[in-house]
Design a protein around this motif. Structure first.
Motif, PDB file in Angstrom:
ATOM      1  N   ASP A  30     -27.502  14.997  -5.884  1.00 21.51           N
ATOM      2  CA  ASP A  30     -28.241  16.070  -5.251  1.00 21.51           C
ATOM      3  C   ASP A  30     -28.746  17.223  -6.362  1.00 21.51           C
ATOM      4  O   ASP A  30     -29.409  18.215  -5.856  1.00 21.51           O
ATOM      5  CB  ASP A  30     -27.712  16.494  -4.041  1.00 21.51           C
ATOM      6  CG  ASP A  30     -27.412  15.596  -2.914  1.00 21.51           C
ATOM      7  OD1 ASP A  30     -28.737  14.568  -2.734  1.00 21.51           O
ATOM      8  OD2 ASP A  30     -26.977  15.680  -1.831  1.00 21.51           O
ATOM      9  N   ARG A  32     -30.281  19.385  -8.760  1.00 18.64           N
ATOM     10  CA  ARG A  32     -31.783  19.778  -8.841  1.00 18.64           C
ATOM     11  C   ARG A  32     -32.015  20.654  -9.910  1.00 18.64           C
ATOM     12  O   ARG A  32     -30.998  21.798  -9.666  1.00 18.64           O
ATOM     13  CB  ARG A  32     -32.717  19.841  -8.056  1.00 18.64           C
ATOM     14  CG  ARG A  32     -32.682  18.714  -6.810  1.00 18.64           C
ATOM     15  CD  ARG A  32     -33.441  17.388  -7.275  1.00 18.64           C
ATOM     16  NE  ARG A  32     -33.295  16.510  -6.547  1.00 18.64           N
ATOM     17  CZ  ARG A  32     -32.484  15.517  -6.372  1.00 18.64           C
ATOM     18  NH1 ARG A  32     -31.619  15.458  -7.196  1.00 18.64           N
ATOM     19  NH2 ARG A  32     -32.439  14.415  -5.397  1.00 18.64           N
ATOM     20  N   LYS A  35     -36.951  25.584  -9.939  1.00 16.40           N
ATOM     21  CA  LYS A  35     -38.432  25.189 -10.337  1.00 16.40           C
ATOM     22  C   LYS A  35     -38.785  25.732 -11.728  1.00 16.40           C
ATOM     23  O   LYS A  35     -39.406  25.064 -12.416  1.00 16.40           O
ATOM     24  CB  LYS A  35     -39.042  25.982  -9.283  1.00 16.40           C
ATOM     25  CG  LYS A  35     -40.836  25.781  -9.432  1.00 16.40           C
ATOM     26  CD  LYS A  35     -41.563  26.119  -8.121  1.00 16.40           C
ATOM     27  CE  LYS A  35     -41.591  27.600  -8.072  1.00 16.40           C
ATOM     28  NZ  LYS A  35     -42.684  28.055  -6.945  1.00 16.40           N
ATOM     29  N   ALA A  38     -37.415  23.700 -14.190  1.00 17.41           N
ATOM     30  CA  ALA A  38     -37.880  22.431 -14.563  1.00 17.41           C
ATOM     31  C   ALA A  38     -39.168  22.465 -15.257  1.00 17.41           C
ATOM     32  O   ALA A  38     -39.544  21.609 -15.995  1.00 17.41           O
ATOM     33  CB  ALA A  38     -38.177  21.913 -13.146  1.00 17.41           C
ATOM     34  N   PHE A  96     -28.524  19.036 -13.601  1.00 16.44           N
ATOM     35  CA  PHE A  96     -29.347  18.004 -12.686  1.00 16.44           C
ATOM     36  C   PHE A  96     -29.184  16.489 -13.011  1.00 16.44           C
ATOM     37  O   PHE A  96     -28.660  15.975 -13.985  1.00 16.44           O
ATOM     38  CB  PHE A  96     -30.902  18.455 -13.018  1.00 16.44           C
ATOM     39  CG  PHE A  96     -31.290  17.790 -14.425  1.00 16.44           C
ATOM     40  CD1 PHE A  96     -32.204  16.645 -14.534  1.00 16.44           C
ATOM     41  CD2 PHE A  96     -31.124  18.513 -15.443  1.00 16.44           C
ATOM     42  CE1 PHE A  96     -32.646  16.329 -15.709  1.00 16.44           C
ATOM     43  CE2 PHE A  96     -31.796  18.110 -16.814  1.00 16.44           C
ATOM     44  CZ  PHE A  96     -32.504  17.177 -16.760  1.00 16.44           C
ATOM     45  N   SER A  98     -30.563  12.532 -12.924  1.00 19.23           N
ATOM     46  CA  SER A  98     -31.491  11.738 -13.475  1.00 19.23           C
ATOM     47  C   SER A  98     -31.265  10.232 -13.201  1.00 19.23           C
ATOM     48  O   SER A  98     -30.091   9.684 -13.768  1.00 19.23           O
ATOM     49  CB  SER A  98     -31.915  11.865 -14.855  1.00 19.23           C
ATOM     50  OG  SER A  98     -32.989  11.071 -15.253  1.00 19.23           O
TER      51      SER A  98
END
Length: 100
Positions: A30, A32, A35, A38, A96, A98
């Motif tokens: 989970d 992440r 924003k 990213a 994060f 992948s």
């Protein structure tokens, strides 16, 4: 609350302040990136993923180069851990997941 947090993050990016870290979820799948991180993440493709019980036999191929746990890619991603179904990578101190 989510909207307020996103607004605070956008304001911190606009002001040049560091992006605050979010608490890590219990399941590493989970993980992440925020924003704004990213958006700065370099493009990459993980084409090979090998997970073995013995850590020293695990590796991934990212953008045509082979990496083991602890390695840093030429794009600046750190291969933190290779899991059975993907890898935990990090950039700018943010972890994060992948998928393979």
């Amino acid at each position: 609350e989510t909207f307020k947090e996103e607004l605070r993050l956008e304001q911190s990016v606009d002001s040049g302040r560091p992006v605050p870290k979010q608490p890590e979820p219990k399941d590493p799948r989970d993980l992440r990136l925020p924003k704004e991180v990213a958006l700065r993440q370099p493009a990459f493709v993980m084409t090979v993923h090998v997970h073995e019980k013995e850590r020293d036999k695990r590796f991934v191929v990212i953008n045509a180069r082979k990496y083991r746990e602890g390695d840093t890619t030429r794009e600046g991603l750190i291969v933190e851990e290779i899991l059975p179904d993907g890898a935990i990578l990090s950039i700018e101190g943010h972890r994060f997941f992948s998928r393979r």
